[in-house]
Enzyme design. Structure first.
Site, PDB file in Angstrom:
ATOM      1  N   ASP A 170     -22.147  29.589   4.473  1.00  0.00           N
ATOM      2  CA  ASP A 170     -22.909  28.862   3.979  1.00  0.00           C
ATOM      3  C   ASP A 170     -24.609  29.790   4.393  1.00  0.00           C
ATOM      4  O   ASP A 170     -25.546  29.442   4.228  1.00  0.00           O
ATOM      5  CB  ASP A 170     -23.763  27.908   4.453  1.00  0.00           C
ATOM      6  N   HIS A 212     -22.144  19.341  13.882  1.00  0.00           N
ATOM      7  CA  HIS A 212     -22.865  18.155  13.944  1.00  0.00           C
ATOM      8  C   HIS A 212     -22.366  16.851  14.548  1.00  0.00           C
ATOM      9  O   HIS A 212     -22.760  15.885  14.476  1.00  0.00           O
ATOM     10  CB  HIS A 212     -23.529  18.005  12.544  1.00  0.00           C
ATOM     11  N   ASP A 224     -22.666  29.450  10.886  1.00  0.00           N
ATOM     12  CA  ASP A 224     -23.037  28.384  10.175  1.00  0.00           C
ATOM     13  C   ASP A 224     -24.115  28.460   9.642  1.00  0.00           C
ATOM     14  O   ASP A 224     -25.183  28.601  10.935  1.00  0.00           O
ATOM     15  CB  ASP A 224     -22.867  27.180  10.161  1.00  0.00           C
TER      16      ASP A 224
HETATM   17  C1  OKP Z   1     -22.685  20.823   7.118  1.00  0.00           C
HETATM   18  B1  OKP Z   1     -22.645  22.089   8.062  1.00  0.00           B
HETATM   19  C2  OKP Z   1     -27.914  18.348   0.889  1.00  0.00           C
HETATM   20  C3  OKP Z   1     -28.111  18.158   1.889  1.00  0.00           C
HETATM   21  C4  OKP Z   1     -26.984  18.305   3.168  1.00  0.00           C
HETATM   22  C5  OKP Z   1     -26.133  17.610   4.664  1.00  0.00           C
HETATM   23  C6  OKP Z   1     -25.850  19.698   5.337  1.00  0.00           C
HETATM   24  C7  OKP Z   1     -24.122  19.504   6.655  1.00  0.00           C
HETATM   25  C8  OKP Z   1     -24.231  20.874   6.525  1.00  0.00           C
HETATM   26  N1  OKP Z   1     -27.940  17.126  -0.395  1.00  0.00           N
HETATM   27  N2  OKP Z   1     -27.111  17.176   4.067  1.00  0.00           N
HETATM   28  O1  OKP Z   1     -23.151  22.621   8.895  1.00  0.00           O
HETATM   29  O2  OKP Z   1     -22.423  23.388   7.035  1.00  0.00           O
HETATM   30 ZN    ZN Z   2     -23.604  24.636   7.171  1.00  0.00          ZN
END
Ligand code: OKP
Ligand code: ZN
Length: 344
Positions: A285, A162, A196
Site C-alpha cells: 500500500d 494491527h 506496509d
Molecule cells: C490495513 B493494513 C479508509 C480507512 C481505512 C483501516 C486501514 C487498515 C489498513 N476508509 N482504515 O495496514 O494495510
Molecule cells: Zn496497510
C-alpha cells in the site's frame, strides 16, 4: 531463486459486503479476496511453488492472542446474529480507556466494541475460518525458513499487523506475522521489518517489552494516517525491550528515494541487532495507486525493497499484509522476490 508460496482458498470465507470508513458505507471493501488471487497467480506464473498450509493447533496462536479474543472471533458472530445483528458485524459502541468502569459486555450486540477498535473490520460467518487459516499459512512459512529455505512467502489474508494481544481492527483479525515471529523466537533471534504503508501497532505492542524480537517499521506518519494513535518515532520499546522498537514515520507524498533512504536506516538497525531470521510484514500500500494510502512508490520500488532485504542475507519469511491497488499487487510481489533473489 524459487520461493515456496504458502496459500489456501480458505481466505475467501472472509468476504464482508461492506465496511464503514469515516462514517460512510464503503462497498466493495478494500481488503477483498481478489488481492490474494492476483498475487498468487503472478507468483505461480513466475515459477514459484504453491505449498498448502499445515495445521498448527492453538498453541502458537494463544502464545500471542488472548484465548478469550480468539473465542470471540470464533463464536461472537453467531451470537451476534442470534441477537438480531445484521450480516456484517461491526461494533456499535466502543469503551474508551477513560471510561473507568468499562466492563466486557454480556450482550452479543455490545461485545464487538470490546475487542475491535474500528469500523473497517467487519466479521462475517466465515471470517474466523479465514483468519485461522492465515495463521496456519504464516506458521507453515515459518517452518519452511526454520527448516533451511532461504525464503518463504506466506500469502496471508486477512492481514494481521494491527491486531494485538486482546484487540483487533484495521482489516486484521489475528496477527499472522507476530504469531510466526513468536513461534520462531523460541529458537532464534528475530527481526520484524514492516514495510506496509500503515504502522503495525499490534506487532509493536506485542513485542514492546521484548529484547529478543526487534520491530522496525517504515510507514505513513500517524500524525496524518491510520492507526493515528501509535507509530511515532519516540516509541522505542519499554523496559527490557527498550531500543528494540524502531519507527520511521514519513510524510504524505513520500516517493521512492526518501522511502528507500528510510528503509536503509531501518535495515542498518536490523543489521546491528544481528538477527538469525527475518520476518517481513509485506504490504503493497505504499504504491501511489493505493486507494487508502499517500505514498508515491511505483511497482519497481518493490524490486529495490526486495533487493535491500535480500542484502541482509538472512532466512526470510514474507508475510502478506496490506495493499489495495489490486491491479498492481501481482507485479509488486513478483518484483519483491526478484529483488530479494539478487541477495547479498
Ligand atoms: C490495513 B493494513 C479508509 C480507512 C481505512 C483501516 C486501514 C487498515 C489498513 N476508509 N482504515 O495496514 O494495510
Ligand atoms: Zn496497510
Amino acid at each position: 531463486m524459487t520461493v515456496p508460496v504458502v496459500a489456501t482458498e480458505l481466505h475467501r470465507r472472509h468476504d464482508p459486503p461492506h465496511e464503514v470508513g469515516f462514517g460512510t458505507v464503503v462497498t466493495p471493501v478494500h481488503e477483498r479476496p481478489e488481492r490474494i488471487d492476483v498475487i498468487q497467480a503472478a507468483l505461480l506464473a513466475t515459477g514459484h511453488d504453491l505449498v498448502a498450509p499445515t495445521r498448527h493447533g492453538d498453541g502458537p496462536l494463544h502464545a500471542v492472542h488472548d484465548p478469550e479474543m480468539v473465542r470471540f472471533l470464533r463464536r461472537g458472530y453467531d451470537r451476534w446474529r442470534a441477537a438480531g445483528g445484521p450480516e456484517a458485524m461491526i461494533p456499535d459502541t466502543f469503551p474508551l480507556p477513560r471510561w473507568t468502569t468499562a466492563r466486557r459486555p454480556d450482550a452479543a450486540l455490545g461485545e464487538p466494541g470490546w475487542w475491535c477498535f474500528d469500523t473497517a473490520t467487519p466479521l462475517v460467518a466465515g471470517s474466523y475460518a479465514a483468519a485461522r487459516s492465515a495463521v496456519d499459512v504464516a506458521l507453515t512459512g515459518a517452518d519452511l525458513v526454520a527448516g533451511g529455505a532461504p525464503a518463504a512467502y506466506a500469502l496471508c489474508r486477512p492481514p494481521g499487523h494491527h491486531a494485538g494481544r486482546d484487540y483487533f481492527g484495521g482489516f486484521c483479525l489475528c496477527n499472522n506475522a507476530a504469531v510466526a515471529a513468536r513461534y520462531l523466537a523460541a529458537d532464534a533471534r528475530i527481526a520484524i521489518v514492516d514495510v506496509d504503508f500503515h504502522h503495525g501497532n499490534g506487532t509493536q505492542d506485542l513485542f514492546y517489552r521484548d529484547p529478543d524480537v526487534l520491530y522496525a517499521s517504515i510507514h505513513g506518519d500517524p500524525a496524518h494516517a491510520f492507526p493515528y494513535f501509535a507509530g511515532f518515532a519516540d516509541e522505542v520499546g519499554e523496559g527490557p525491550g527498550r531500543g528494540a522498537n524502531h519507527n520511521l514515520p514519513l510524510p504524505p507524498g513520500t516517493g521512492a528515494a526518501a522511502y528507500l533512504g528510510a528503509l536503509d536506516q531501518a535495515l542498518d538497525v536490523v543489521y546491528r541487532f544481528a538477527p538469525e531470521l527475518l520476518v517481513v510484514s509485506l504490504g503493497f500500500d505504499a504504491l501511489a495507486a493505493d486507494p487508502i494510502a499517500t505514498f508515491r512508490l511505483t511497482p519497481d520500488a518493490y524490486h529495490d525493497i526486495g533487493h535491500r532485504l535480500g542484502q541482509l542475507a538472512l532466512p526470510t519469511l514474507f508475510v502478506q499484509e496490506g495493499g489495495y491497488a489490486v491491479h498492481l499487487l501481482g507485479e509488486a510481489a513478483r518484483l519483491t522476490l526478484e529483488g530479494f533473489a539478487l541477495g547479498g
